[in-house]
Scaffold this active site. Sequence first.
Site, PDB file in Angstrom:
ATOM      1  N   ASP A   1      -4.434  21.418  16.233  1.00 20.31           N
ATOM      2  CA  ASP A   1      -4.972  21.347  17.587  1.00 20.31           C
ATOM      3  C   ASP A   1      -3.860  21.687  18.580  1.00 20.31           C
ATOM      4  O   ASP A   1      -4.022  22.515  19.484  1.00 20.31           O
ATOM      5  CB  ASP A   1      -5.481  19.907  17.819  1.00 20.31           C
ATOM      6  CG  ASP A   1      -6.362  19.789  19.039  1.00 20.31           C
ATOM      7  OD1 ASP A   1      -6.539  20.789  19.744  1.00 20.31           O
ATOM      8  OD2 ASP A   1      -6.853  18.674  19.296  1.00 20.31           O
TER       9      ASP A   1
ATOM     10  N   ASP B   1      -3.025  25.616  20.422  1.00 21.83           N
ATOM     11  CA  ASP B   1      -3.052  25.755  21.884  1.00 21.83           C
ATOM     12  C   ASP B   1      -1.734  26.332  22.390  1.00 21.83           C
ATOM     13  O   ASP B   1      -1.720  27.209  23.254  1.00 21.83           O
ATOM     14  CB  ASP B   1      -3.287  24.394  22.551  1.00 21.83           C
ATOM     15  CG  ASP B   1      -4.758  24.142  22.805  1.00 21.83           C
ATOM     16  OD1 ASP B   1      -5.589  24.806  22.159  1.00 21.83           O
ATOM     17  OD2 ASP B   1      -5.077  23.276  23.634  1.00 21.83           O
TER      18      ASP B   1
ATOM     19  N   ASP C   1       7.103  19.605  13.725  1.00 20.03           N
ATOM     20  CA  ASP C   1       7.868  19.590  14.990  1.00 20.03           C
ATOM     21  C   ASP C   1       8.752  20.830  15.091  1.00 20.03           C
ATOM     22  O   ASP C   1       8.869  21.439  16.161  1.00 20.03           O
ATOM     23  CB  ASP C   1       8.693  18.304  15.140  1.00 20.03           C
ATOM     24  CG  ASP C   1       9.500  17.949  13.907  1.00 20.03           C
ATOM     25  OD1 ASP C   1       9.193  18.471  12.810  1.00 20.03           O
ATOM     26  OD2 ASP C   1      10.454  17.164  14.020  1.00 20.03           O
TER      27      ASP C   1
ATOM     28  N   TYR D   1      -8.621  12.638  13.161  1.00 17.52           N
ATOM     29  CA  TYR D   1      -9.749  12.597  14.092  1.00 17.52           C
ATOM     30  C   TYR D   1     -10.978  11.934  13.464  1.00 17.52           C
ATOM     31  O   TYR D   1     -11.887  11.515  14.173  1.00 17.52           O
ATOM     32  CB  TYR D   1     -10.122  14.009  14.575  1.00 17.52           C
ATOM     33  CG  TYR D   1      -9.063  14.661  15.448  1.00 17.52           C
ATOM     34  CD1 TYR D   1      -7.974  13.937  15.927  1.00 17.52           C
ATOM     35  CD2 TYR D   1      -9.146  15.990  15.791  1.00 17.52           C
ATOM     36  CE1 TYR D   1      -7.001  14.526  16.717  1.00 17.52           C
ATOM     37  CE2 TYR D   1      -8.174  16.592  16.593  1.00 17.52           C
ATOM     38  CZ  TYR D   1      -7.102  15.854  17.052  1.00 17.52           C
ATOM     39  OH  TYR D   1      -6.155  16.449  17.833  1.00 17.52           O
TER      40      TYR D   1
ATOM     41  N   LYS E   1       4.278  16.874   8.213  1.00 11.36           N
ATOM     42  CA  LYS E   1       5.384  15.962   8.507  1.00 11.36           C
ATOM     43  C   LYS E   1       5.678  15.158   7.242  1.00 11.36           C
ATOM     44  O   LYS E   1       5.573  13.928   7.232  1.00 11.36           O
ATOM     45  CB  LYS E   1       5.012  15.042   9.676  1.00 11.36           C
ATOM     46  CG  LYS E   1       5.030  15.725  11.033  1.00 11.36           C
ATOM     47  CD  LYS E   1       6.422  16.012  11.556  1.00 11.36           C
ATOM     48  CE  LYS E   1       7.143  14.752  11.990  1.00 11.36           C
ATOM     49  NZ  LYS E   1       8.540  15.031  12.400  1.00 11.36           N
TER      50      LYS E   1
END
Length: 365
Positions: free
Chosen positions: A248, A252, A224, A141, A192
Amino acid sequence: MSLKLFLLPGDGIGTEIMKEVEKLIAWLNGEQLTDFTTDSGLVGGCAYDAHGEAISEADMEKALAANAVIFGAVGGPRWDKVPYDKRPEAGLLRLRKDLGLFANLRPAICYPALADASSLKRELVEGLDILIVRELTGGVYFGEPKTITDLGNGQKRAIDTQVYETYEIDRIVRVACDLARTRNKKVHSADKKNVMKSGVLWDEVAQAVAKDYPDLEFHHILADNAAMQLVRNPKQFDVMVTDNLFGDILSDAAAMLTGSLGMLPSASLGAPDKATGKRKALYEPVHGSAPDIAGKGVANPIATIASFAMALRYSFGMIELADRVEAAISAVLDEGLRTGDIAQPNRKIVGTEEMGAAILRRLAA
Ligand code: NAD
């Protein structure tokens, strides 16, 4: 010595839900269970109306001097047209930046009474209590270059850059490990590393930090797979630590395993002070200012009360008291009380004040 809380109710339902936290603080002090002093300030649209800024310098100073900041919510259609750098959210971003809040904590707690409201089967979520620790100030980000270039042949190229340095990974994994010590002593670090260099470094640093916490169970998990396991068998997790982007998404997903926005607390922590070891911290509900129900006295105060319980646990080490507040929330839900957002058939609908009072009554019982 008295502990300083700085309350920033903000806009919309922020002021209504914060009142219930103030009553809780007054009760705790009255019972001599705590010794908090409180001060309040303005943030968001109300601060813009009063000072022309989303938070004043004086209130920033108070936030910096406090042992913890308790934040309500900001924003609303009234301020949709204010200049970008003065919009209500700018107050929250300024607080995060100046307090150096790099660790975002999002618990996913499933109260038994609400287990049937989850999209997963009751047995998968009942009693769920996991904590996602998300790195908040680095990663893709913020990494440079961050561009969209016109290639001149009808094509464009977009670039985002994932960047992490050792210290950023080290400090967030330490936060997760410190928190796991106050919980069930298990940490999963998600990255990852199979396809990303930043993941390789993430895991290298995380594994090195884990060596300083031999009392914890420490696991690597691919991000994942973490997403899959969260919906397959979420109760296998205690604390999960991950970067800004994966955090993020995973936070959620984890939070919504357990129901309504009005139920979700969060915390953001900074680095420990060199002299005192105490961290700067801000506690806030995940939801916004809910302009559609503001002023009606119907907002659910539980996310904010649960955020305050996180402050008791993570800023002040008052673990038993935090457990008691969470147990009181659970008991009130077991009794059948519901605000409109978590309404279920054959349950009593109550307003903000009634819900706050019921939690206090349970706490006092
Ligand atoms: P929101 O979270 O305010 O509301 C979404 C929906 O959930 C609404 O229907 C609302 O009534 C309901 N809801 C939210 N909290 C509730 C509660 N405690 N009890 C009962 N119902 C609740 O999100 P939005 O509508 O997208 O945004 C409204 C404003 O809030 C916007 O100005 C937005 O920018 C701002 N916002 C602020 C924050 C923050 O302060 N951290 C976060 C998100 C949105």
